[in-house]
Write an enzyme that holds these catalytic residues in place. Structure first.
Site, PDB file in Angstrom:
ATOM      1  CG  MET A   1      57.060  30.727  45.701  1.00 34.20           C
ATOM      2  SD  MET A   1      55.856  30.839  47.012  1.00 34.20           S
ATOM      3  CE  MET A   1      54.465  31.475  46.135  1.00 34.20           C
TER       4      MET A   1
ATOM      5  CG  HIS B   1      58.232  32.381  37.006  1.00 32.22           C
ATOM      6  ND1 HIS B   1      57.069  31.675  36.818  1.00 32.22           N
ATOM      7  CD2 HIS B   1      58.164  32.860  38.274  1.00 32.22           C
ATOM      8  CE1 HIS B   1      56.335  31.721  37.902  1.00 32.22           C
ATOM      9  NE2 HIS B   1      56.970  32.440  38.809  1.00 32.22           N
TER      10      HIS B   1
HETATM   11  P1  AMP Z   1      56.486  33.569  42.244  1.00 31.11           P
HETATM   12  O1  AMP Z   1      56.941  32.256  41.701  1.00 31.11           O
HETATM   13  O2  AMP Z   1      55.064  33.880  41.966  1.00 31.11           O
HETATM   14  O3  AMP Z   1      56.896  33.764  43.674  1.00 31.11           O
HETATM   15  O4  AMP Z   1      57.295  34.664  41.423  1.00 31.11           O
HETATM   16  C1  AMP Z   1      58.693  34.665  41.334  1.00 31.11           C
HETATM   17  C2  AMP Z   1      59.144  35.948  40.677  1.00 31.11           C
HETATM   18  O5  AMP Z   1      58.582  36.034  39.366  1.00 31.11           O
HETATM   19  C3  AMP Z   1      58.692  37.196  41.443  1.00 31.11           C
HETATM   20  O6  AMP Z   1      59.736  38.156  41.422  1.00 31.11           O
HETATM   21  C4  AMP Z   1      57.492  37.652  40.637  1.00 31.11           C
HETATM   22  O7  AMP Z   1      57.241  39.037  40.731  1.00 31.11           O
HETATM   23  C5  AMP Z   1      57.926  37.273  39.232  1.00 31.11           C
HETATM   24  N1  AMP Z   1      56.751  37.162  38.362  1.00 31.11           N
HETATM   25  C6  AMP Z   1      55.628  36.419  38.594  1.00 31.11           C
HETATM   26  N2  AMP Z   1      54.735  36.604  37.609  1.00 31.11           N
HETATM   27  C7  AMP Z   1      55.293  37.484  36.734  1.00 31.11           C
HETATM   28  C8  AMP Z   1      54.864  38.092  35.510  1.00 31.11           C
HETATM   29  N3  AMP Z   1      53.672  37.838  34.995  1.00 31.11           N
HETATM   30  N4  AMP Z   1      55.701  38.952  34.897  1.00 31.11           N
HETATM   31  C9  AMP Z   1      56.928  39.232  35.427  1.00 31.11           C
HETATM   32  N5  AMP Z   1      57.387  38.704  36.572  1.00 31.11           N
HETATM   33  C10 AMP Z   1      56.588  37.837  37.222  1.00 31.11           C
END
Ligand code: AMP
Length: 282
Positions: A30, A37
């Site tokens: 997102m 990420h």
């Molecule tokens: P989001 O943008 O928050 O929807 O996250 C996109 C992807 O990045 C999802 O698969 C999350 O689990 C992963 N993600 C977000 N924060 C972290 C983090 N601190 N460490 C590893 N992966 C992450």
């Protein structure tokens, strides 16, 4: 790095790569990208010929309008980070492109307990929205491998089941949580924390790591109650749940001997910002 806004153009491009037998890794996000990420992009890069990252703040997975309205957007910085990480394609669609006729979704899967506990219990409709958008993105991108972070542990379990339910020929891989030096799990929402809230937020991961090292001192229930009370003693922190659950079923563990795996999962508001985190206990 190629930038697509239109799903049909990306789908055509992706199909052409598959015909050339190039392996595609896909990282849905997102935006408001951080090192967490980027670690997914790097994993995808080492294991595939091409990496596609999507940036789409999906309105259907937000159960609070204010959370959606205030979700951080840093597109230019995101594109720079992706370029530097060697990502090949960024897909930045708009809502009409992802949901051309309507945002209504007919969910055909009943995932039972894993979708009804933790985030499922506290954010009604959230996982329906997550499944809706990821299904649509997988149909557009047609990747070989989907990369997800353990940060959203329940989401990973749910999407793995969804991929197998719809018989997508896609491997689902989980990448470890990337943390700040003090232990706070990296999150796009951290950008919205005020400095005092940022200082308090580290208590969440501290509690999870303390549970991990204290695991033999008390029952799971006693530990979660003790650490919930400790956290709630901080006026900036309001714990929604702190549960120790089976890593497979997400069922609550009352006694260590009842489960062969355990994860401590937390959701808490720090100020007005809702954060989640988890730590594998064994
Ligand atoms: P989001 O943008 O928050 O929807 O996250 C996109 C992807 O990045 C999802 O698969 C999350 O689990 C992963 N993600 C977000 N924060 C972290 C983090 N601190 N460490 C590893 N992966 C992450």
């Amino acid at each position: 790095m190629i930038e697509f806004k239109n799903s049909e153009n990306l789908n055509k491009w992706s199909k052409a790569q598959r015909e050339k037998h190039l392996k595609i890794g896909f990282v849905p996000t997102m935006g408001a990208l951080h090192e967490g990420h980027i670690s997914l992009i790097e994993a995808a890069k080492t294991e595939n010929d091409l990496v596609i990252c999507s940036i789409f703040v999906n309105p259907t997975q937000f159960n609070e309008q204010e959370d959606f309205d205030k979700y951080p957007i840093t597109i230019e910085k995101d594109k720079d980070l992706l370029f530097q990480a060697g990502c090949h394609v960024v897909f930045i669609p708009d809502v009409a492109n992802i949901y051309p006729s309507s945002t209504a979704f007919d969910l055909e899967i009943d995932l039972g307990n894993i979708a009804n506990v933790l985030e499922g219990a506290h954010r009604p409709g959230h996982f329906e929205g997550v499944m809706q958008v990821v299904k649509r993105l997988l149909e557009i991108v047609e990747p070989n491998v989907l990369y997800l972070g353990k940060k959203d542990y329940q989401q990973y379990l749910i999407l793995k089941k969804m991929v197998s339910f719809y018989q997508f020929d896609i491997e689902v891989k989980q990448c470890p949580i990337v943390r700040e030096p003090d232990g706070l799990a990296m999150s796009s929402r951290n950008l919205r924390l005020k400095p005092v809230e940022r200082n308090a937020a580290v208590q969440l991961s501290k509690a999870l790591f303390a549970i991990q090292s204290d695991q033999f001192s008390s029952s799971p229930k006693a530990l979660s109650e003790k650490f919930t009370a400790n956290l709630n003693a901080n006026p900036l922190i309001d714990v929604e749940y702190l549960e120790i659950v089976s890593a497979e079923s997400l069922g609550k563990i009352d006694d260590w001997k009842d489960s062969e795996s355990a994860v401590a999962c937390i959701a808490a508001k720090v100020g007005s910002i809702r954060l989640i985190d988890n730590v594998t206990i064994y």
